[in-house]
Design an enzyme around this catalytic site. Structure first.
Site, PDB file in Angstrom:
ATOM      1  N   HIS A  23      43.258  94.357-102.616  1.00  0.00           N
ATOM      2  CA  HIS A  23      44.586  94.283-101.994  1.00  0.00           C
ATOM      3  C   HIS A  23      44.574  95.129-100.733  1.00  0.00           C
ATOM      4  CE1 HIS A  23      48.765  94.451-101.128  1.00  0.00           C
ATOM      5  NE2 HIS A  23      48.949  95.667-101.561  1.00  0.00           N
TER       6      HIS A  23
ATOM      7  N   ASP B 112      34.228  77.378 -95.251  1.00  0.00           N
ATOM      8  CA  ASP B 112      33.035  78.000 -95.835  1.00  0.00           C
ATOM      9  C   ASP B 112      33.404  78.997 -96.933  1.00  0.00           C
ATOM     10  OD1 ASP B 112      30.889  76.780 -94.467  1.00  0.00           O
ATOM     11  OD2 ASP B 112      31.224  78.026 -92.708  1.00  0.00           O
TER      12      ASP B 112
ATOM     13  N   TYR C  71      22.534  76.133 -98.297  1.00  0.00           N
ATOM     14  CA  TYR C  71      22.302  77.176 -97.295  1.00  0.00           C
ATOM     15  C   TYR C  71      21.433  78.245 -97.946  1.00  0.00           C
ATOM     16  CZ  TYR C  71      25.116  80.139-100.081  1.00  0.00           C
ATOM     17  OH  TYR C  71      25.561  80.870-101.132  1.00  0.00           O
TER      18      TYR C  71
END
Lengths: 243, 243, 243, 243
Positions: free
Chosen positions: A97, A122, A231
């Site tokens: 947070h 992404d 990737y």
């Protein structure tokens, strides 16, 4: 306390300090927690400890079942019940947070962060939502717990997956993010801040610009996440890079 | 000069240097003062001393009763009469003045910094006001004293408490903040700058966004300030952190 | 070359490097010159030398009378004729040119930097003007000299004093500033960039905000400049600080 | 591998790290490649390697003819086919891809970066274009190669020279730049980001501002590029500086 819990405290302490290193902290706002689900606990930053004095011992262990502290040396963050509700509702291992500048400005404008490109896709499959404002009752009684509940309600109402979109903006408050561990939650807090900066500029350039088609969003999200991700290197690259 | 006054000079010198460290200073704008009310004095930065040469001896002692300097080694800041009026009207122990970028831009647009979220409410209970423009007479005669008086008039006209809202923007000039001591005045100057940055972005995202309800503002202000505050550790945490 | 000229080279080299230190340089844009009017010369940065290799020997001496270089070791900045015209028209001792981000954006929008507050008035008495666009003939023949001439024309057309307003924006190009020496020209380039940043924000907050009355602008300009200035210490404080 | 190729790997590795030094990298986005056209190869960053662990051995050699890797130690960047198509279509020796904040925001708004001044014209002769959105077929099959092809199509459709304008924005994705070598491609990526920042501000100040006339753009582009360039020193200054 177990060795596992000690290691967790160390990692969560580092993740809290990483908030500062990434420029997401104004004064002493912000807190990060991380869970050991097998051990049934999460640990969270103690309340009122300045970041430059923060050590692993300031990470307070909390029962995931009851939400109560398992030690009395330090008071846990006053936002602990918010984290607790997120752990109960979502299958995550870390929560962050912040009051980072741009994500908080979006929360203050009650404006969702739209997915306008591949940088967003992404990391998050679609819009980062804003909760409804909390009622007077929700604020006056058990405020921090209700903050967690209004995040969860938002995901249910919108039919969102907490794995696809691991972030929410609490109206007139600020962002919460989550991930597999405290470190990933912090990484997502940093990316969300960057996306909010870009989205602010995009709105200034063309408020009516068309978002990308779903097939582009899905392509990028799936290129990085899930079973067909391609990737990175074959082993050990994990989520460390997009190229 | 007494030992207490020497310690005050040291603290106020550090608070002035803290303005620079927090990125609130352009060129050599800005000044901070701090009071010893029992001793009947406040000390303030000398006029025309670059920050990189600033030492405690450049803090000039001023009588709270008369507003006159108690030493002649250095001329006090030309804004000294503004500080003096603030000490006379408000029960504070420190005052800071900056030309920080965003707060000053709000002052130049004569636009108040609205309270749009909990980051603001944690520090200030409501809108940061802007003074009316000063008259030709006020500017031409005793300008710096009148700058203080127009701040006080603004609080009286709007019925604001200087403890709830410890900051003001002087129209077409810049922000003044105050607090229990010089250090808290500087902390509030830094928070005000951050709030102005976020409010600038909020206005760009949605100029008509609804502010949070009073019960949320009061919840956050009271969570941190006053007798029922529940952030921080049980002793010694003071105002050092929100979590 | 005389000892005086050597000292001038050192000071102007430092002023050029100060452009970088103040964040006013993108890539290798920008150049600063300084004059020795008794000696009849000014010196200016050599063309095509990266800032991290810049030394005093890269400062090329130019005749104020002819505008021609007095040495052949290094080619002077291609903007030399612009500086030359400014020295001929205005009684200044230093000139700075940058492509700093916000001042250049104003030049690209052909938008003057209005005087909206005391930060501006402490340095410049009124609006920073923008030149008219240059004609095809002016660009194709003796472009850099004509850049200087269009600045001077702007001051004549608007009836501006080059001492009151020691800066101009060349349309679709960028800012030039001047002062008593190279160092003051650079200081004003930095202040102009800051004022452009604030004015950008002011316009976003309220495009129709009223500027301050002339009496406030004059009060601040005169408080710092001219025979009745009363900021700073009695001797030696010079222009070093506003408090 | 040849000595020449080893030297190329070193240079391209440094160019990749320069992306980070110039503030163009968020998390691990971005990649740079450089070619040895006589050797028939280009080398590109390996996929999934964090920048702080990057060494020359992570630069993967690729055949310019086939686009296939010539080594199997590391997987090349997933964007390799995009680079490959750019090398095939344009006579460049280096390619850079980033998700830098402002250039990416323009790509997300599908807004071209207009040439509004001499800072732009010193590097690019005219508008930086945005590609059309890619089709579902282009995204689902051979996505990265099609990303290169849509850049090339954009230049053909608009009749643009890849030497005059060595940059493109892929719609809803981000910028690609190219140059004589990897280092120049990175320099142009940094300049493009700066131009996008200024153009964002220009649009805010005056969305309808007139661009400079072609003769000013050509003057600046030709002052720096081509046979009549006259900036810099007579030998060796290369493209290192504009003064």
């Amino acid at each position: 306390m177990s060795l596992l819990a000690e290691a967790l405290r160390e990692r969560v302490c580092r993740a809290n300090l990483d908030l500062v290193a990434r420029g997401l902290v104004m004064e002493t706002f912000g807190n990060v927690s991380g869970a050991d689900r097998d051990g049934g606990i999460f640990v969270i930053k103690a309340s009122g400890v300045p970041y430059d004095q923060l050590t692993a011992e300031h990470m307070v262990p909390i029962s995931i079942e009851t939400g109560l502290p398992l030690e009395t040396r330090f008071r846990p963050s006053s936002d602990t019940p918010t984290h607790h509700e997120i752990y109960r509702a979502f299958s995550c291992g870390g929560v962050a947070h912040t009051h980072s500048e741009y994500a908080t400005a979006f929360a203050q404008a009650r404006t969702p962060v739209l997915c306008m490109g591949t940088t967003h896709a992404d990391y998050f499959r679609g819009t980062i939502p804003v909760t409804r404002p909390m009622t007077s009752e929700e604020v006056q009684t058990d405020y921090e717990r209700n903050t967690g509940l209004v995040i969860i309600e938002t995901f249910e109402t919108l039919g969102l997956s907490a794995e696809d979109v691991a972030a929410a903006l609490v109206a007139n408050h600020g962002p919460f993010t989550w991930g597999r561990d405290a470190s990933e939650a912090v990484e997502r807090a940093a990316v969300l801040e960057y996306l909010a900066r870009m989205e602010r500029t995009r709105r200034l350039l063309d408020p009516d610009a068309s978002p990308p088609e779903d097939y582009l969003v899905n392509k990028h999200f799936n290129r990085k996440h899930g079973k067909d991700a391609y990737y990175g290197q074959k082993r050990g690259a994990g989520r460390s890079s997009l190229t």
